[in-house]
Design a protein around this motif. Structure first.
Motif, short mmCIF file in Angstrom:
data_model
loop_
_atom_site.label_atom_id
_atom_site.label_comp_id
_atom_site.label_asym_id
_atom_site.label_seq_id
_atom_site.Cartn_x
_atom_site.Cartn_y
_atom_site.Cartn_z
N MET A 1 0.82 -1.21 0.00
CA MET A 1 0.00 0.00 0.00
C MET A 1 0.86 1.26 0.00
SD MET A 1 -2.79 -1.35 -0.47
CE MET A 1 -3.71 0.20 -0.60
N ALA A 2 2.06 1.19 0.59
CA ALA A 2 2.95 2.35 0.55
C ALA A 2 3.36 2.68 -0.88
CB ALA A 2 4.19 2.08 1.41
N TYR A 3 3.62 1.64 -1.69
CA TYR A 3 3.96 1.87 -3.09
C TYR A 3 2.83 2.60 -3.81
CZ TYR A 3 7.80 -1.58 -2.75
OH TYR A 3 8.94 -2.27 -2.44
N LEU A 4 1.59 2.14 -3.62
CA LEU A 4 0.47 2.76 -4.30
C LEU A 4 0.27 4.20 -3.85
CD1 LEU A 4 -1.93 2.55 -6.24
CD2 LEU A 4 -3.31 1.68 -4.33
N ASN A 5 0.33 4.44 -2.55
CA ASN A 5 0.14 5.79 -2.03
C ASN A 5 1.19 6.75 -2.60
OD1 ASN A 5 -2.07 5.03 -0.50
ND2 ASN A 5 -0.85 4.56 1.31
N PHE A 6 2.42 6.26 -2.72
CA PHE A 6 3.47 7.11 -3.30
C PHE A 6 3.17 7.40 -4.76
CE2 PHE A 6 7.45 8.06 -5.38
CZ PHE A 6 8.02 8.97 -4.51
N TYR A 7 2.77 6.38 -5.50
CA TYR A 7 2.49 6.56 -6.92
C TYR A 7 1.37 7.57 -7.15
CZ TYR A 7 1.13 5.57 -11.73
OH TYR A 7 0.81 5.68 -13.06
N LEU A 8 0.36 7.55 -6.30
CA LEU A 8 -0.75 8.48 -6.46
C LEU A 8 -0.30 9.93 -6.27
CD1 LEU A 8 -3.59 6.50 -4.64
CD2 LEU A 8 -3.21 6.73 -7.10
N HIS A 9 0.74 10.13 -5.49
CA HIS A 9 1.29 11.48 -5.30
C HIS A 9 2.33 11.84 -6.36
CE1 HIS A 9 -0.43 11.00 -1.21
NE2 HIS A 9 -0.53 12.31 -1.27
N PHE B 1 3.99 2.03 -9.14
CA PHE B 1 2.76 1.31 -9.45
C PHE B 1 3.06 -0.13 -9.87
CE2 PHE B 1 -1.06 0.83 -12.45
CZ PHE B 1 -1.84 0.29 -11.43
N LEU B 2 4.09 -0.31 -10.70
CA LEU B 2 4.49 -1.66 -11.08
C LEU B 2 4.85 -2.47 -9.83
CD1 LEU B 2 5.21 -3.74 -13.28
CD2 LEU B 2 7.51 -2.74 -13.33
N GLY B 3 5.61 -1.86 -8.93
CA GLY B 3 5.98 -2.53 -7.70
C GLY B 3 4.78 -2.87 -6.85
N LEU C 1 6.35 -6.69 -18.19
CA LEU C 1 5.26 -6.30 -17.30
C LEU C 1 5.04 -4.79 -17.34
CD1 LEU C 1 5.99 -8.57 -14.20
CD2 LEU C 1 4.05 -8.79 -15.76
N TYR C 2 6.14 -4.04 -17.41
CA TYR C 2 6.02 -2.58 -17.53
C TYR C 2 5.27 -2.22 -18.79
CZ TYR C 2 7.23 2.31 -18.18
OH TYR C 2 7.13 3.66 -18.38
N ARG C 3 5.66 -2.83 -19.90
CA ARG C 3 5.01 -2.53 -21.17
C ARG C 3 3.53 -2.89 -21.13
NH1 ARG C 3 6.45 -1.57 -26.46
NH2 ARG C 3 5.04 -2.38 -28.07
N LEU C 4 3.22 -4.04 -20.54
CA LEU C 4 1.82 -4.45 -20.43
C LEU C 4 1.01 -3.43 -19.63
CD1 LEU C 4 -0.38 -6.68 -20.80
CD2 LEU C 4 0.45 -7.67 -18.66
N LEU C 5 1.58 -2.94 -18.57
CA LEU C 5 0.86 -2.06 -17.66
C LEU C 5 0.74 -0.63 -18.17
CD1 LEU C 5 -0.50 -2.14 -14.86
CD2 LEU C 5 1.70 -1.52 -13.86
N PHE C 6 1.76 -0.15 -18.88
CA PHE C 6 1.79 1.28 -19.22
C PHE C 6 1.60 1.59 -20.70
CE2 PHE C 6 3.85 1.36 -15.07
CZ PHE C 6 3.27 2.49 -14.49
N SER C 7 1.65 0.59 -21.57
CA SER C 7 1.54 0.91 -23.00
C SER C 7 0.08 1.07 -23.45
CB SER C 7 2.21 -0.18 -23.85
OG SER C 7 1.54 -1.42 -23.71
N ASP C 8 -0.86 0.52 -22.70
CA ASP C 8 -2.27 0.61 -23.03
C ASP C 8 -2.95 1.46 -21.96
OD1 ASP C 8 -5.03 0.23 -23.33
OD2 ASP C 8 -4.83 -1.84 -23.99
#
Length: 385
Positions: free
Chosen positions: A68-76, A84-86, A257-264
Motif C-alpha cells: 500500500m505504501a507503493y500505491l500511495n506514493f504513486y498516487l502522489h 505502481f508496477l511494484g 510487465l512494464y510494457r503491459l501495464l503502461f503501454s495501453d
C-alpha cells in the motif's frame, strides 16, 4: 554460461544517443563503489536521512504495509512508474505468502517447508522495500526543495548505478528509463542476497523447484482489473516467469510487465482503478471472491473436486485464502547484507526499449494451475488416508 551469452547479445546493439551520457558516467563509476562518511554532512542532511530511514522502517512491517505504501506514493508522484508496477507485483507476493496457509498447500507441504518458503518470500519483499522506498522519499524531498538531493543516496546504501540514473531522471524526466533501471537494480540487488544465498537455495529453490514453477503459481504475475461482464467483476492479465533463478529472465519479465501495464492507457486506468478500489489484504478473495473466501467454508479433512475452467461446481465451498494478517506474524529482519551489485556498465543495454508485444493473456494458464493444484492436494490427501 547462459547469462554470459545473453550479455554478449545485448551489447551488440547500438546504444541510443540519450543513453550515452549515462554510459559515460557509469563507466567512471564501474568498480569503484562510492564511500561516504556521514560526519561530513550538514546537520539538515543528517536529519533528513534519519527521517527517511525511520519512515521506511515504519512502513516495512509486512507485505500489506509495503504494497500500500507503493500505491500511495504513486498516487502522489505518478511520474515514478515503478511505484505502481511494484505495487501490483507486490500484491502477487502477498498472495503467494497466504497460499502457504490456504486450503490446498497445507495438504501438500509440511509446516516447516511452508515457513521456509514464506521466509524466502518475506526476505525478498523486505529487501526490495528497504532499498527502493528511501529512494522515493529522497526524490519527494528533492521535489519539495526543488533541488537535486541524490548525492545522499550512498548514505542510504543505494547502488551507484541508481545514483547515476536518478541524476539523469532529474535532468530529463524520462519515466521509462527510470522504471526499467529500477527493475534492473532491484533484481540485481536480490541476486546475491536471496537468489544466490546458499541458505535459500538449499531450503527453497532447489527443494521446491517443481512446486515453485508448477504448483504454487509463483511464476504467474496477475494484474486484476474491473470488468463488469466477467464473473466476479474482475478479469486478469499478466505474464509467466519461465525461470526464477535467472537474473536476465527476471529483468526481461519486468520490462514486459512494464510494457503491459503502461503501454495501453485503457488497461492502465482499469488496473489502477481496481487497485485504488480494492485494498490489499493478501487474500485472493481480493480479486476473485466467487472462487476464494478468507473464511474457511469447507469441512476439515474433506476432499473436494470442485473446479473446472475456473468455475465452481454448484453447491461446493470456495477455496480458503486467508488475509495476510491472520496467516503470518510480522518478521523482524536482520540488516541487509552490505555491498554494491554494480560492477559492469553494460547493464545499461537493458534500458533500450523493446518493441516485442506480449498479449498478457493469462487466465487460462492460471485456471489450469488451480485445477492442477486442487488435483494434487486431493490426490495426496486420499493417498495419506
Amino acid at each position: 554460461m547462459k547469462e554470459f551469452f545473453v550479455k554478449k547479445k545485448l551489447t551488440k546493439k547500438k546504444l541510443s544517443d540519450h543513453l550515452i551520457p549515462m554510459k559515460n558516467q557509469l563507466k567512471k563509476k564501474e568498480g569503484t563503489p562510492s564511500s561516504c562518511e556521514s560526519a561530513v554532512l550538514p546537520s539538515k542532511d543528517k536529519m533528513l536521512l534519519e527521517q527517511i530511514k525511520a519512515q521506511t522502517a515504519a512502513l516495512n512491517l509486512n507485505n500489506v504495509t509495503r504494497t500500500m505504501a507503493y500505491l500511495n506514493f504513486y498516487l502522489h508522484y505518478p511520474e515514478i512508474h515503478w511505484a505502481f508496477l511494484g505495487h501490483v507485483v507486490s500484491r502477487n507476493g502477498g498472495w503467494n505468502m497466504t497460499d502457504l496457509k490456504g486450503e490446498l498447500l497445507v495438504k501438500l507441504l509440511n509446516e516447516r517447508r511452508r515457513e521456509d518458503y514464506f521466509l524466502f518470500l518475506e526476505r525478498g519483499n523486505w529487501l526490495i522495500f528497504q532499498d527502493i522506498y528511501p529512494q522515493f522519499l529522497l526524490y519527494a524531498e528533492s521535489v519539495k526543495q526543488n533541488r537535486n538531493l541524490f548525492y545522499l543516496l550512498p548514505y542510504l546504501h543505494v547502488s551507484v548505478f541508481m545514483e547515476v540514473v536518478w541524476n539523469d531522471f532529474w535532468n530529463r524526466g524520462d519515466s521509462y528509463t527510470l522504471a526499467i533501471a529500477q527493475v534492473i537494480n532491484e533484481q540485481s540487488y536480490l541476486e546475491k542476497r536471496v537468489v544466490k544465498n546458499p541458505v535459500y537455495q538449499e531450503k527453497v529453490l532447489y527443494t521446491f523447484e517443481f512446486l515453485l514453477q508448477e504448483l504454487l503459481s509463483f511464476n504467474h504475475i496477475l494484474f486484476p482489473y474491473s470488468e463488469p461482464d466477467h464473473e466476479g467483476g474482475t478479469a486478469l492479465v499478466g505474464m509467466t516467469l519461465d525461470y526464477f533463478g535467472s537474473l536476465h529472465e527476471r529483468i526481461v519479465l519486468g520490462k514486459h510487465l512494464y510494457r503491459l501495464l503502461f503501454s495501453d492507457q485503457r488497461l492502465w486506468r482499469k488496473v489502477l482503478g481496481w487497485c485504488i478500489a480494492q485494498p490489499h489484504t493478501g487474500s485472493r478473495k481480493d480479486y476473485w471472491p466467487h472462487l476464494f473466501n478468507d473464511v474457511h467454508e469447507g469441512l476439515p479433512g474433506t476432499i473436494y473436486k470442485r473446479l473446472k475452467k475456473c468455475q465452481l461446481k454448484k453447491g461446493f465451498p470456495r477455496f480458503y485464502s486467508p488475509r495476510l494478517e491472520f496467516a503470518w506474524k510480522n518478521v523482524v529482519q536482520e540488516d541487509a547484507e552490505e555491498g554494491d551489485w554494480f560492477n559492469r556498465w553494460d547493464v545499461i543495454y537493458y534500458l533500450e526499449k523493446d518493441h516485442e508485444k506480449k498479449s498478457g493473456d493469462i487466465e487460462d494458464d492460471y485456471c489450469e494451475t488451480l485445477e492442477n493444484l486442487e488435483f494434487a492436494a486431493s490426490a495426496k490427501t486420499a493417498f495419506s488416508k
